[in-house]
Design a protein around this motif. Structure first.
Motif, PDB file in Angstrom:
ATOM      1  N   TYR A  89      45.978  33.044  23.202  1.00  0.00           N
ATOM      2  CA  TYR A  89      44.774  32.499  22.550  1.00  0.00           C
ATOM      3  C   TYR A  89      45.159  31.568  21.403  1.00  0.00           C
ATOM      4  O   TYR A  89      44.590  30.483  21.238  1.00  0.00           O
ATOM      5  CB  TYR A  89      43.866  33.639  22.073  1.00  0.00           C
ATOM      6  N   SER A  90      46.122  31.998  20.600  1.00  0.00           N
ATOM      7  CA  SER A  90      46.506  31.188  19.438  1.00  0.00           C
ATOM      8  C   SER A  90      47.062  29.833  19.862  1.00  0.00           C
ATOM      9  O   SER A  90      46.811  28.809  19.209  1.00  0.00           O
ATOM     10  CB  SER A  90      47.526  31.944  18.583  1.00  0.00           C
ATOM     11  N   HIS A  93      44.156  27.428  21.156  1.00  0.00           N
ATOM     12  CA  HIS A  93      43.416  26.835  20.041  1.00  0.00           C
ATOM     13  C   HIS A  93      44.300  25.909  19.214  1.00  0.00           C
ATOM     14  O   HIS A  93      43.856  24.846  18.771  1.00  0.00           O
ATOM     15  CB  HIS A  93      42.821  27.930  19.168  1.00  0.00           C
ATOM     16  N   VAL A 121      38.144  26.439  23.993  1.00  0.00           N
ATOM     17  CA  VAL A 121      37.593  27.329  22.962  1.00  0.00           C
ATOM     18  C   VAL A 121      37.210  28.675  23.577  1.00  0.00           C
ATOM     19  O   VAL A 121      37.560  29.740  23.060  1.00  0.00           O
ATOM     20  CB  VAL A 121      36.370  26.684  22.280  1.00  0.00           C
ATOM     21  N   LEU A 122      36.503  28.625  24.696  1.00  0.00           N
ATOM     22  CA  LEU A 122      36.029  29.856  25.322  1.00  0.00           C
ATOM     23  C   LEU A 122      37.176  30.691  25.884  1.00  0.00           C
ATOM     24  O   LEU A 122      37.181  31.927  25.755  1.00  0.00           O
ATOM     25  CB  LEU A 122      35.027  29.521  26.426  1.00  0.00           C
ATOM     26  N   ASP A 125      38.903  32.325  22.929  1.00  0.00           N
ATOM     27  CA  ASP A 125      38.075  33.421  22.419  1.00  0.00           C
ATOM     28  C   ASP A 125      38.171  34.648  23.324  1.00  0.00           C
ATOM     29  O   ASP A 125      38.301  35.786  22.855  1.00  0.00           O
ATOM     30  CB  ASP A 125      36.613  32.982  22.328  1.00  0.00           C
ATOM     31  N   GLN A 128      41.471  36.498  23.072  1.00  0.00           N
ATOM     32  CA  GLN A 128      41.517  37.321  21.865  1.00  0.00           C
ATOM     33  C   GLN A 128      40.776  38.634  22.090  1.00  0.00           C
ATOM     34  O   GLN A 128      41.268  39.713  21.735  1.00  0.00           O
ATOM     35  CB  GLN A 128      40.904  36.574  20.685  1.00  0.00           C
ATOM     36  N   SER A 129      39.598  38.570  22.694  1.00  0.00           N
ATOM     37  CA  SER A 129      38.850  39.788  22.977  1.00  0.00           C
ATOM     38  C   SER A 129      39.610  40.695  23.934  1.00  0.00           C
ATOM     39  O   SER A 129      39.665  41.918  23.749  1.00  0.00           O
ATOM     40  CB  SER A 129      37.485  39.434  23.589  1.00  0.00           C
TER      41      SER A 129
END
Length: 317
Positions: A89-90, A93, A121-122, A125, A128-129
């Motif tokens: 994720y990092s 982004h 972006v999605l 995100d 991360q979840s």
């Protein structure tokens, strides 16, 4: 001794670094992909794309630290998958135009370049979840699981990775370049926080003292970033798999610009020596972690450089 006990003891035997790294990367990727089973659509596709092909260093640190504390790879696998999902994720982004604006990652188009910014972006995100969904499945006590989740949140947030990234962005428009202490603080968050969490998975799961592995990770993380700064000067973009020289072109301070190339190499070497010394409490059973530390500063890229890995591993048992 039963067959199960023999099998478990065999699983806890130390493996050569190249083998352990490869197995941890595969295990972590498998955890993420399993977490996406049955999901179709562009976002899920982008999530899979973002985690496949990574080096798996953070997953390796999680699995190896667990082994040192008598915890099997199967028990630690959800934590390994979690750290790779969060790292993925990092990167998604970080590569976006509003951040580092990179079109190449691991030799392939970045997620926003392959799809678009909204999907990036999605996907980030959602990764991360997914990281927290995975770590909540770690094979340990409830108290240890809560500690893992809480620690990962702190390492990923404004006290860790996000805070370091914010400092990095602010430095781009600062009136003067950051000094050495500021660069060290920045990288301690941006790069070091997730490495620190991964390296202490084992003692946290076992309820043991994480201090030796935390010390190891702190020095390893800084050496890792210095090595990246050196690769940015000496590396080849095709080999490294991403654009190089961007910090120098932007006039940003790095360990190399502040210390000089040779002094930076010496500093990285000293940090690795300190990291290895921190493992003395584990004796020779921690030699795979020592080999990992040496590889961090010997690498020419994070590609599948088996010759370099095997040269560092040696014939030890």
């Amino acid at each position: 001794m039963t067959g199960f006990e023999i099998s478990f003891q065999d699983e806890l035997k130390r493996k050569p670094f190249a083998e352990a790294l490869s197995q941890a990367a595969d295990l972590a990727t498998g955890q993420v992909l399993h977490g996406l089973d049955g999901l179709d659509g562009t976002v899920a596709d982008a999530m899979r794309y973002a985690v496949v092909g990574g080096k798996g260093l953070r997953a390796f640190l999680a699995i190896e630290s667990a082994r040192l504390h008598g915890i099997s790879a199967a028990q630690a696998a959800p934590a390994a998958g979690a750290i790779e999902a969060l790292h993925g994720y990092s990167l998604v982004h970080d590569d976006m135009p509003c951040m580092d604006d990179d079109a190449l990652r691991r030799g392939q188009p970045t997620v926003h370049a392959k799809w678009n910014e909204a999907i990036a972006v999605l996907a980030g995100d959602a990764l991360q979840s997914l990281a927290f969904e995975l770590v909540a499945r770690a094979g340990c006590s409830d108290a240890a699981r809560v500690a893992l989740v809480s620690g990962l949140a702190q390492a990923a947030g404004v006290r860790g990775m996000v805070g370091g990234q914010a400092m990095d962005i602010a430095a781009e428009t600062a009136a003067s370049p950051l000094n050495l202490a500021q660069i060290t603080e920045l990288q301690g968050g941006k790069t070091g926080a997730l490495i620190g969490w991964a390296a202490t998975v084992g003692p946290v799961m076992a309820g043991d003292d994480p201090a030796p592995l935390r010390n190891y990770a702190q020095n390893l993380g800084l050496a890792f970033q210095i090595a990246d700064d050196i690769l940015d000067i000496e590396g080849d973009a095709a080999t490294v798999g991403k654009a190089l020289g961007k910090d120098a072109d932007a006039g940003k301070a790095t360990f190399v610009s502040l210390l000089g190339l040779e002094s930076a190499k010496q500093q990285a070497h000293e940090l690795i020596c300190t990291a290895c010394d921190a493992l003395d409490v584990y004796g020779t059973d921690a030699d795979t972690l020592r080999d990992a530390a040496r590889f961090v500063i010997a690498r020419k890229s994070w590609s599948d450089d088996r010759q370099t890995q095997n040269a560092l591993v040696g014939p030890r048992g």
